[in-house]
Design a protein around this motif. Structure first.
Motif, PDB file in Angstrom:
ATOM      1  N   ARG A  53     -62.296  89.451  56.556  1.00 58.19           N
ATOM      2  CA  ARG A  53     -61.062  89.677  55.806  1.00 58.19           C
ATOM      3  C   ARG A  53     -60.320  90.899  56.346  1.00 58.19           C
ATOM      4  O   ARG A  53     -59.089  90.894  56.475  1.00 58.19           O
ATOM      5  CB  ARG A  53     -61.386  89.863  54.321  1.00 58.19           C
ATOM      6  CG  ARG A  53     -60.176  90.157  53.459  1.00 58.19           C
ATOM      7  CD  ARG A  53     -60.470  89.942  51.980  1.00 58.19           C
ATOM      8  NE  ARG A  53     -61.631  90.670  51.529  1.00 58.19           N
ATOM      9  CZ  ARG A  53     -61.630  91.944  51.148  1.00 58.19           C
ATOM     10  NH1 ARG A  53     -60.500  92.633  51.179  1.00 58.19           N
ATOM     11  NH2 ARG A  53     -62.741  92.525  50.764  1.00 58.19           N
ATOM     12  N   SER A  93     -63.479  84.427  56.070  1.00 59.11           N
ATOM     13  CA  SER A  93     -63.957  85.265  54.976  1.00 59.11           C
ATOM     14  C   SER A  93     -64.182  84.432  53.726  1.00 59.11           C
ATOM     15  O   SER A  93     -65.228  84.540  53.070  1.00 59.11           O
ATOM     16  CB  SER A  93     -62.946  86.381  54.698  1.00 59.11           C
ATOM     17  OG  SER A  93     -63.348  87.154  53.587  1.00 59.11           O
ATOM     18  N   ALA A 110     -60.566  87.279  49.158  1.00 60.51           N
ATOM     19  CA  ALA A 110     -60.411  86.381  50.311  1.00 60.51           C
ATOM     20  C   ALA A 110     -59.348  85.324  50.032  1.00 60.51           C
ATOM     21  O   ALA A 110     -58.560  84.958  50.925  1.00 60.51           O
ATOM     22  CB  ALA A 110     -61.748  85.732  50.640  1.00 60.51           C
TER      23      ALA A 110
END
Length: 850
Positions: free
Chosen positions: A678, A700, A717
């Motif tokens: 991320r 992510s 995310a």
């Protein structure tokens, strides 16, 4: 013996005839016949009984002679004889009574009262009784100045050789010399001046000023200077006593000794002073009755040493200096405290100019500023430095500044053979007056890494309980060896820290120093970890070892993303925490180094302190490499990436994040790896690589779902994926992801994360043309950002809010939003402030068509 009896009889007749002169002459002649002790050398009870009888006859004649001569006005001469008789016959109350009368008629009322006090103490100690009624009555009459006790009329037959009158004792003027180079302190002098608010500029009541401050701050110099300014207002005397409360040369001066010194200063004969402390104090108060006297009590140790010296009558002024606070005098005796701090920079410069000349200081202004800084603006240190410069007039001041720059030898530069002019020696007098436990704490503070210390940290430093440590800190504060500038936080003057550092090196074993250092590092590590978890609960955690025994880490309530205790603690301790990281690195405590840096990393990021973030993380990375710990290195690469990106070095940031992903993947840390993806998405976005940004955001999200980590990190995310869709122009996909994130229950009590998602939602709505909904979303985000105090995020949202207002034709609202954003970015020193300023300029020069 017959002649003696005849002369005594003639004296009795002369007294009945009111011929006092003849009576005195007869008694004098009778006593002249008395040579030595009767029946000397003859033993036995009968001989001793005869000796006692004859001695009583002699004393009776002596008593009669003194009484007659008192009536004739020979008070001074009779007083001298009676003083000797009282010494020879201390339990004879009649002699004591006549002595009191003789002293009173000689104008020595205080000494007369002292004679009574001495008799009272002596009778109580020797016989366990009080003085008889005649003696008590005489005391009471003298106390109330009974007019019947005044001197009788002059005798009918004057003495051809009258006794000489004792000249009037001059008013004592004992103040030490004023310092000709005294500078500054104008505000403090004015504050003490305010105590002189009675008639004629003297106190309406007894004024007691307590001048306190650390050793070397100039308390005595200040007090003497002020006393000289006001001395004319106290015509009956200005007295000075050095109480030697912190003198290395001997014991402090006792109150009794000080009282005797004052009384003798007013001409009282030492032999006539009572031994009883209460009687001595009573004589002192009587002596000062009706007088206007200034008393300077220098270097007092405690209130008990000062209290007996406080006058009881208005018009007197007492100035006390002490390294202790003397809280008892302030609480129970009405004293007013005046605290002296170190000089201001301007006052420090004035001091050096006065000592060294304006030409010399003007020639080297930079060196002057360095000397002031190295002396920490302490007057004693500056005076010693000036003296050193004066004795080496051919040397530039830069040489002295260079000598002082070495912290290890600074106290040597500020030393002198005269201990009163030696900073180390002056500090030692306060230190050696401490209890052993307080002295130990003073030394240990030298190992503390920061500029100030809390109670909990001090308790961890010592390994003692918080209440016990609080008592020791109170003792150090009372002695002005530490300051408490704000409640609950304690600091040490720079030169005192240097002195404490010398002491711990010479006093405490290396193992004890190492154990202390570990305790304080453990305190900050575990406290910062707890604060970070409360402040950033969704951040991937690290595992810590148990703290050392005696460590008392801080506790914080959960869910404290708001401006609560955890955030406040991190703000307050930031400078200390960064110093702790440097200390840990310098002493090879590698685990503490990287874990402390990790613990405060998110806080530094949110505060936009990216240079500090980068500096601490570089230390942490070196420590993690020495430990050969790939997991630690991965965490630090994450933080370094954030710092580098925010400082504009995006390529470097991407390298750090890719290395973090690689290390977490090798270690099998799935959730940590997902978090890194991320962050890598964000870095790729900064580079303009939007496809890579979306890829890493999706990685992510997939990683968190694969790890069944459906909490706030997965929500973050989701937001990252939505944000990347916005950047790629895929606004409906973006809104879907954002709305899914907003519906998650994990957002409860996550204001920062919720603010991020509302901001993303607002941008998606803006691009979809739903401007009112976009404004509402941005306002939700702003309200949440403000609760957690994230200024940069707030500025970014304000910029986007301005864009939406402008797109809706609301020019003034756009201007207001961008103006707020600019103010925030300029406060942060952010590079984006230039772009916002350009937007505002365009809005002014080229307003949109309506």
């Amino acid at each position: 013996m017959t002649a003696f009896r005849c002369l005594v009889a003639e004296a009795d007749q002369a007294q009945r005839d009111n011929d006092g002169k003849t009576a005195a002459r007869c008694l004098n002649n009778a006593l002249a016949h008395w040579q030595g002790t009767a029946l000397t050398g003859i033993r036995g009870e009968y001989a001793q009984a005869q000796r006692d009888r004859l001695e009583r006859l002699r004393l009776s004649a002596v008593e009669a002679s003194c009484a007659v001569r008192l009536e004739l006005g020979e008070h001074a001469a009779v007083a001298r004889e009676l003083a000797a008789l009282v010494v020879e016959h201390p339990l004879d109350e009649r002699f004591r009574e006549m002595l009191m009368l003789a002293l009173y008629r000689s104008g020595r009322q205080a000494e007369a009262l002292m004679a009574y006090g001495e008799a009272r103490s002596l009778l109580a100690d020797e016989l366990g009784i009080d003085p008889g009624p005649e003696l008590r009555h005489m005391y009471e009459r003298i106390l109330r100045a009974d007019v019947a006790l005044t001197t009788p009329s002059a005798p009918t037959h004057p003495d051809p050789d009258p006794p000489q009158q004792t000249p009037r004792q001059p008013a004592p003027a004992q103040l030490p010399a004023d310092l000709p180079t005294f500078v500054g302190r104008a505000a403090q002098l004015a504050q003490v001046d305010m105590m002189l608010d009675g008639d004629n500029g003297i106190p309406a009541d007894v004024g007691v000023a307590v001048i306190t401050g650390m050793a070397g701050v100039g308390k005595s110099t200040f007090a003497v200077h002020w006393a000289h300014r006001v001395a004319p207002r106290f015509p009956d005397g200005q007295l000075y006593i050095n109480l030697r409360g912190f003198d290395s040369a001997g014991l402090p001066v006792s109150p009794e000794r000080a009282l005797r010194t004052v009384l003798e200063s007013f001409g009282t004969e030492p032999i006539s002073l009572p031994q009883d402390p209460e009687a001595l104090a009573a004589c002192y108060r009587t002596q000062l009755a009706g007088r206007q006297v200034l008393l300077l009590l220098d270097n007092a140790r405690d209130a008990q040493q000062v209290r007996p010296l406080l006058p009881s009558n208005p018009g007197c002024m007492v100035v006390v200096t002490s390294r202790n606070r003397l809280s008892g005098l302030i609480a129970t005796d009405g004293a007013r405290p005046f605290h002296l701090d170190v000089l201001t920079v301007t006052e420090g410069r004035d001091l050096l100019v006065r000592r060294l000349s304006a030409n010399r200081t003007a020639a080297e202004p930079a060196a002057v500023d360095e000397i002031i800084g190295y002396c920490a603006r302490l007057p004693l240190a500056l005076s010693i430095a000036a003296a050193r410069a004066l004795t080496r007039s051919a040397f530039p001041l830069a040489t002295l500044a260079c000598e002082l720059s070495d912290g290890q030898s600074r106290l040597n530069t500020l030393s002198d053979r005269d201990t009163a002019a030696d900073v180390r020696a002056v500090f030692s007098w306060s230190y050696h007056a401490l209890t052993p436990a307080a002295a130990r704490l003073f030394r240990l503070i030298a190992l503390h890494p920061g500029p100030d210390i809390s109670l909990a940290a001090a308790a961890s430093l010592t390994g003692l309980t918080a209440p016990h440590t609080h008592q020791l800190l109170a003792e150090l504060t009372e002695a002005h060896l530490v300051d408490e500038p704000v409640p609950g936080r304690y600091s040490l003057h720079d030169l005192l820290r240097a002195y404490a550092d010398e002491l711990i090196r010479s006093t405490d074993e290396p193992d004890e120093q190492h154990a202390t250092r570990l305790r304080v590092l453990d305190h900050y590590l575990h406290s910062a970890h707890r604060a970070g978890r409360a402040f950033s609960p969704d951040r991937h955690a690290i595992a810590l070892s148990a703290p050392s025994q005696g460590v008392q880490a801080e506790e914080f309530p959960p869910g404290a993303e708001r401006a609560g205790p955890a955030a406040t603690w991190l703000d307050t301790e930031q400078a200390v925490l960064m110093a702790a990281i440097r200390t840990a690195a310098a002493h090879g405590c590698d685990t503490h180094t990287w874990q402390l840096a990790w613990a405060i990393g998110h806080h530094l990021d949110r505060k936009a302190h990216w240079h500090d973030l980068e500096a601490t993380q570089h230390l942490a990375l070196e420590a993690a490499k020495r430990l050969e710990d790939p997991n630690a290195q991965a965490h630090i690469h994450q933080s370094l990436a954030r710092a580098a990106a925010c400082l504009g070095r995006v390529e470097e940031a991407r390298n750090h994040m890719e290395r973090a992903v690689e290390l977490f993947t090798s270690a099998g840390e799935i959730t940590a790896c997902a978090d890194s993806h991320r962050q890598l998405s964000w870095v790729a976005e900064q580079q303009g690589d939007l496809e890579a940004a979306l890829f890493h955001a999706q990685q992510s999200l997939a990683g968190h779902r694969a790890a069944d980590d459906l909490g706030p990190r997965m929500v973050a995310a989701l937001n990252a994926v939505g944000w990347c869709h916005i950047l790629l122009g895929q606004h409906r996909q973006a809104l879907a992801h954002c709305q899914e994130a907003l519906a998650r229950p994990e957002l409860h009590d996550r204001p920062y994360l919720a603010a991020d998602i509302w901001d993303s939602t607002g941008l998606a709505l803006h691009h979809l043309g739903r401007h009112p909904d976009a404004v509402a979303s941005y306002e939700q985000a702003l309200a949440l950002y403000r609760t957690v105090g994230v200024a940069q995020a707030e500025a970014d949202t304000l910029r986007r809010l301005g864009d939406t207002h402008l797109a809706s034709g609301r020019v003034e609202q756009a201007r207001a939003a961008w103006t707020q954003a600019l103010a925030l970015l300029e406060r942060l020193g952010h590079a984006d402030s230039k772009a916002v300023r350009a937007q505002l300029k365009t809005l002014t020069t080229n307003p949109p068509c309506r």
